[in-house]
Design a protein around this motif. Sequence first.
Motif, PDB file in Angstrom:
ATOM      1  N   ARG A  50       0.826  -1.204   0.000  1.00 34.56           N
ATOM      2  CA  ARG A  50       0.000   0.000   0.000  1.00 34.56           C
ATOM      3  C   ARG A  50       0.865   1.260   0.000  1.00 34.56           C
ATOM      4  NH1 ARG A  50      -3.332  -1.080   4.258  1.00 34.56           N
ATOM      5  NH2 ARG A  50      -4.719  -2.186   2.860  1.00 34.56           N
ATOM      6  N   VAL A  51       1.931   1.259   0.828  1.00 39.03           N
ATOM      7  CA  VAL A  51       2.760   2.469   0.898  1.00 39.03           C
ATOM      8  C   VAL A  51       3.726   2.564  -0.285  1.00 39.03           C
ATOM      9  CG1 VAL A  51       2.567   2.562   3.407  1.00 39.03           C
ATOM     10  CG2 VAL A  51       4.559   1.470   2.385  1.00 39.03           C
ATOM     11  N   THR A  52       4.224   1.417  -0.764  1.00 39.83           N
ATOM     12  CA  THR A  52       5.181   1.485  -1.872  1.00 39.83           C
ATOM     13  C   THR A  52       4.500   1.836  -3.188  1.00 39.83           C
ATOM     14  OG1 THR A  52       5.028  -0.934  -2.202  1.00 39.83           O
ATOM     15  CG2 THR A  52       6.845  -0.104  -0.831  1.00 39.83           C
ATOM     16  N   LYS A  53       3.215   1.554  -3.304  1.00 39.93           N
ATOM     17  CA  LYS A  53       2.498   1.940  -4.523  1.00 39.93           C
ATOM     18  C   LYS A  53       2.613   3.443  -4.756  1.00 39.93           C
ATOM     19  CE  LYS A  53      -2.021   1.721  -6.790  1.00 39.93           C
ATOM     20  NZ  LYS A  53      -3.447   1.270  -6.683  1.00 39.93           N
ATOM     21  N   SER A  54       2.487   4.215  -3.701  1.00 34.51           N
ATOM     22  CA  SER A  54       2.625   5.672  -3.810  1.00 34.51           C
ATOM     23  C   SER A  54       4.086   6.094  -3.823  1.00 34.51           C
ATOM     24  CB  SER A  54       1.905   6.357  -2.641  1.00 34.51           C
ATOM     25  OG  SER A  54       0.538   6.050  -2.639  1.00 34.51           O
ATOM     26  N   LEU A  55       4.879   5.470  -2.952  1.00 31.61           N
ATOM     27  CA  LEU A  55       6.289   5.851  -2.838  1.00 31.61           C
ATOM     28  C   LEU A  55       7.046   5.640  -4.144  1.00 31.61           C
ATOM     29  CD1 LEU A  55       8.771   6.689  -1.137  1.00 31.61           C
ATOM     30  CD2 LEU A  55       8.978   4.273  -0.456  1.00 31.61           C
ATOM     31  N   PHE A  56       6.858   4.478  -4.764  1.00 28.57           N
ATOM     32  CA  PHE A  56       7.615   4.165  -5.976  1.00 28.57           C
ATOM     33  C   PHE A  56       7.184   5.004  -7.184  1.00 28.57           C
ATOM     34  CE2 PHE A  56       8.483  -0.403  -4.293  1.00 28.57           C
ATOM     35  CZ  PHE A  56       9.514   0.089  -3.512  1.00 28.57           C
ATOM     36  N   GLN A  57       6.019   5.616  -7.095  1.00 28.34           N
ATOM     37  CA  GLN A  57       5.612   6.507  -8.180  1.00 28.34           C
ATOM     38  C   GLN A  57       6.451   7.778  -8.211  1.00 28.34           C
ATOM     39  OE1 GLN A  57       1.390   7.152  -7.696  1.00 28.34           O
ATOM     40  NE2 GLN A  57       0.838   5.240  -8.702  1.00 28.34           N
ATOM     41  N   VAL A  58       6.976   8.165  -7.055  1.00 28.79           N
ATOM     42  CA  VAL A  58       7.783   9.395  -6.984  1.00 28.79           C
ATOM     43  C   VAL A  58       9.265   9.118  -6.814  1.00 28.79           C
ATOM     44  CG1 VAL A  58       5.877  10.805  -6.115  1.00 28.79           C
ATOM     45  CG2 VAL A  58       7.366   9.615  -4.498  1.00 28.79           C
ATOM     46  N   ALA A  59       9.608   7.906  -6.352  1.00 35.90           N
ATOM     47  CA  ALA A  59      11.027   7.575  -6.159  1.00 35.90           C
ATOM     48  C   ALA A  59      11.203   6.068  -6.175  1.00 35.90           C
ATOM     49  CB  ALA A  59      11.536   8.141  -4.830  1.00 35.90           C
ATOM     50  N   ASN A  60      11.848   5.563  -7.205  1.00 42.98           N
ATOM     51  CA  ASN A  60      12.086   4.116  -7.280  1.00 42.98           C
ATOM     52  C   ASN A  60      13.530   3.792  -7.666  1.00 42.98           C
ATOM     53  OD1 ASN A  60      12.020   4.866  -9.951  1.00 42.98           O
ATOM     54  ND2 ASN A  60      10.657   3.207 -10.601  1.00 42.98           N
ATOM     55  N   THR A  61      14.433   4.732  -7.395  1.00 46.38           N
ATOM     56  CA  THR A  61      15.870   4.528  -7.584  1.00 46.38           C
ATOM     57  C   THR A  61      16.579   5.126  -6.373  1.00 46.38           C
ATOM     58  OG1 THR A  61      16.208   6.655  -8.696  1.00 46.38           O
ATOM     59  CG2 THR A  61      15.651   4.746 -10.095  1.00 46.38           C
ATOM     60  N   PRO A  62      17.834   4.734  -6.136  1.00 47.76           N
ATOM     61  CA  PRO A  62      18.575   5.355  -5.018  1.00 47.76           C
ATOM     62  C   PRO A  62      18.640   6.869  -5.143  1.00 47.76           C
ATOM     63  CG  PRO A  62      19.731   3.406  -5.790  1.00 47.76           C
ATOM     64  CD  PRO A  62      18.617   3.650  -6.761  1.00 47.76           C
ATOM     65  N   GLU A  63      18.878   7.357  -6.352  1.00 43.88           N
ATOM     66  CA  GLU A  63      18.954   8.807  -6.571  1.00 43.88           C
ATOM     67  C   GLU A  63      17.609   9.472  -6.265  1.00 43.88           C
ATOM     68  OE1 GLU A  63      21.927   6.704  -9.147  1.00 43.88           O
ATOM     69  OE2 GLU A  63      19.771   6.475  -8.755  1.00 43.88           O
ATOM     70  N   GLY A  64      16.534   8.827  -6.688  1.00 39.39           N
ATOM     71  CA  GLY A  64      15.209   9.372  -6.446  1.00 39.39           C
ATOM     72  C   GLY A  64      14.875   9.434  -4.963  1.00 39.39           C
ATOM     73  N   MET A  65      15.265   8.407  -4.203  1.00 44.87           N
ATOM     74  CA  MET A  65      15.013   8.406  -2.764  1.00 44.87           C
ATOM     75  C   MET A  65      15.777   9.532  -2.075  1.00 44.87           C
ATOM     76  SD  MET A  65      12.857   6.034  -1.762  1.00 44.87           S
ATOM     77  CE  MET A  65      12.112   4.533  -2.432  1.00 44.87           C
ATOM     78  N   LEU A  66      17.015   9.742  -2.491  1.00 41.42           N
ATOM     79  CA  LEU A  66      17.804  10.812  -1.884  1.00 41.42           C
ATOM     80  C   LEU A  66      17.224  12.175  -2.203  1.00 41.42           C
ATOM     81  CD1 LEU A  66      21.469   9.506  -2.368  1.00 41.42           C
ATOM     82  CD2 LEU A  66      20.026   9.398  -0.327  1.00 41.42           C
ATOM     83  N   ARG A  67      16.729  12.345  -3.420  1.00 45.14           N
ATOM     84  CA  ARG A  67      16.091  13.617  -3.763  1.00 45.14           C
ATOM     85  C   ARG A  67      14.812  13.826  -2.945  1.00 45.14           C
ATOM     86  NH1 ARG A  67      17.625  12.196  -9.151  1.00 45.14           N
ATOM     87  NH2 ARG A  67      15.529  11.325  -9.517  1.00 45.14           N
ATOM     88  N   LEU A  68      14.094  12.746  -2.720  1.00 42.48           N
ATOM     89  CA  LEU A  68      12.868  12.835  -1.947  1.00 42.48           C
ATOM     90  C   LEU A  68      13.157  13.265  -0.507  1.00 42.48           C
ATOM     91  CD1 LEU A  68       9.800  12.371  -2.156  1.00 42.48           C
ATOM     92  CD2 LEU A  68      10.193  10.003  -1.460  1.00 42.48           C
ATOM     93  N   GLY A  69      14.220  12.704   0.081  1.00 43.50           N
ATOM     94  CA  GLY A  69      14.633  13.096   1.423  1.00 43.50           C
ATOM     95  C   GLY A  69      13.939  12.311   2.521  1.00 43.50           C
ATOM     96  N   ILE A  70      14.580  12.268   3.670  1.00 41.02           N
ATOM     97  CA  ILE A  70      14.112  11.411   4.760  1.00 41.02           C
ATOM     98  C   ILE A  70      12.732  11.818   5.282  1.00 41.02           C
ATOM     99  CG2 ILE A  70      15.305  12.756   6.557  1.00 41.02           C
ATOM    100  CD1 ILE A  70      15.844   9.994   7.932  1.00 41.02           C
ATOM    101  N   GLU A  71      12.465  13.112   5.392  1.00 38.77           N
ATOM    102  CA  GLU A  71      11.173  13.529   5.942  1.00 38.77           C
ATOM    103  C   GLU A  71      10.022  13.165   5.011  1.00 38.77           C
ATOM    104  OE1 GLU A  71      10.649  14.467   8.977  1.00 38.77           O
ATOM    105  OE2 GLU A  71      12.815  14.301   9.345  1.00 38.77           O
ATOM    106  N   ASN A  72      10.238  13.327   3.720  1.00 38.25           N
ATOM    107  CA  ASN A  72       9.186  12.946   2.768  1.00 38.25           C
ATOM    108  C   ASN A  72       8.997  11.435   2.731  1.00 38.25           C
ATOM    109  OD1 ASN A  72       8.294  15.477   1.833  1.00 38.25           O
ATOM    110  ND2 ASN A  72      10.105  15.670   0.527  1.00 38.25           N
ATOM    111  N   ILE A  73      10.099  10.687   2.830  1.00 36.50           N
ATOM    112  CA  ILE A  73       9.978   9.221   2.888  1.00 36.50           C
ATOM    113  C   ILE A  73       9.149   8.830   4.109  1.00 36.50           C
ATOM    114  CG2 ILE A  73      11.243   7.064   3.258  1.00 36.50           C
ATOM    115  CD1 ILE A  73      13.519   8.240   1.573  1.00 36.50           C
ATOM    116  N   LYS A  74       9.411   9.463   5.238  1.00 35.41           N
ATOM    117  CA  LYS A  74       8.630   9.180   6.450  1.00 35.41           C
ATOM    118  C   LYS A  74       7.142   9.413   6.218  1.00 35.41           C
ATOM    119  CE  LYS A  74      12.162  10.266   9.921  1.00 35.41           C
ATOM    120  NZ  LYS A  74      12.519  11.177  11.042  1.00 35.41           N
ATOM    121  N   ASN A  75       6.828  10.464   5.501  1.00 37.74           N
ATOM    122  CA  ASN A  75       5.420  10.767   5.247  1.00 37.74           C
ATOM    123  C   ASN A  75       4.747   9.665   4.431  1.00 37.74           C
ATOM    124  OD1 ASN A  75       5.409  13.196   6.651  1.00 37.74           O
ATOM    125  ND2 ASN A  75       6.033  14.388   4.855  1.00 37.74           N
TER     126      ASN A  75
END
Length: 214
Positions: free
Chosen positions: A49-74
């Motif tokens: 459920r959470v990765t369906k939304s998360l992977f739409q905005v970040a599905n690579t290491p670079e994308g996760m870093l751009r997203l940032g820890i606080e946004n990942i937490k959200n």
Amino acid sequence: MNFIKRYKILCKFRDNIYSSDVRLIYNSAFELLISVLLSAQTNDIQVNRVTKSLFQVANTPEGMLRLGIENIKNYIRSIGLFNNKAKNIIETCHLLIEKYNGTLPESRVDLESLPGVGRKTANIILNIVFGWPTIAVDTHVFRFCNRSRFAIGKNVFSVEKKLLSVVPGEFKKCCHKWFVSHGRDVCRAKHPSCRVCIINNLCEFKDKHHYLNK
């Protein structure tokens, strides 16, 4: 349990309904890694459920870093241990980029050096992504193996060693997934469904007759 019984059990699992893949939904090796990291103490439905939304905005290491820890937490706030998991994701992504050119390493030692990645997770990645004949042992596999006496051990590592020694090579790539499915759906921790179990005539569970009569 003898070889013949084990072989018959594995053939039953192979020929019946058990999924040949994990239930986590992913489209790349990196997505699988993140999904498995998130799955600790959380069921796969919630992770998906959470990765369906998360992977739409970040599905690579670079994308996760751009997203940032606080946004990942959200994105992952609804699952257990989300603060620590977000931290591990960020640190893992840094290491993947700095040491492995953004790809997952095909090495147990290297995989286990990533934050939040233990032996079970490394085995899953090596097995599914790289095709290694490893056998990951989680709570479902550990319970099933000891309860059925398919592979007895006092801890997950001893059960893993036993499985590697008794499971024929033709089954090593898939048996973890069969055992997980069976442990979740049939051989549950409480109230195992022995009456509908397809291996109830082969299983050596000492209390199975009690549940067969329920």
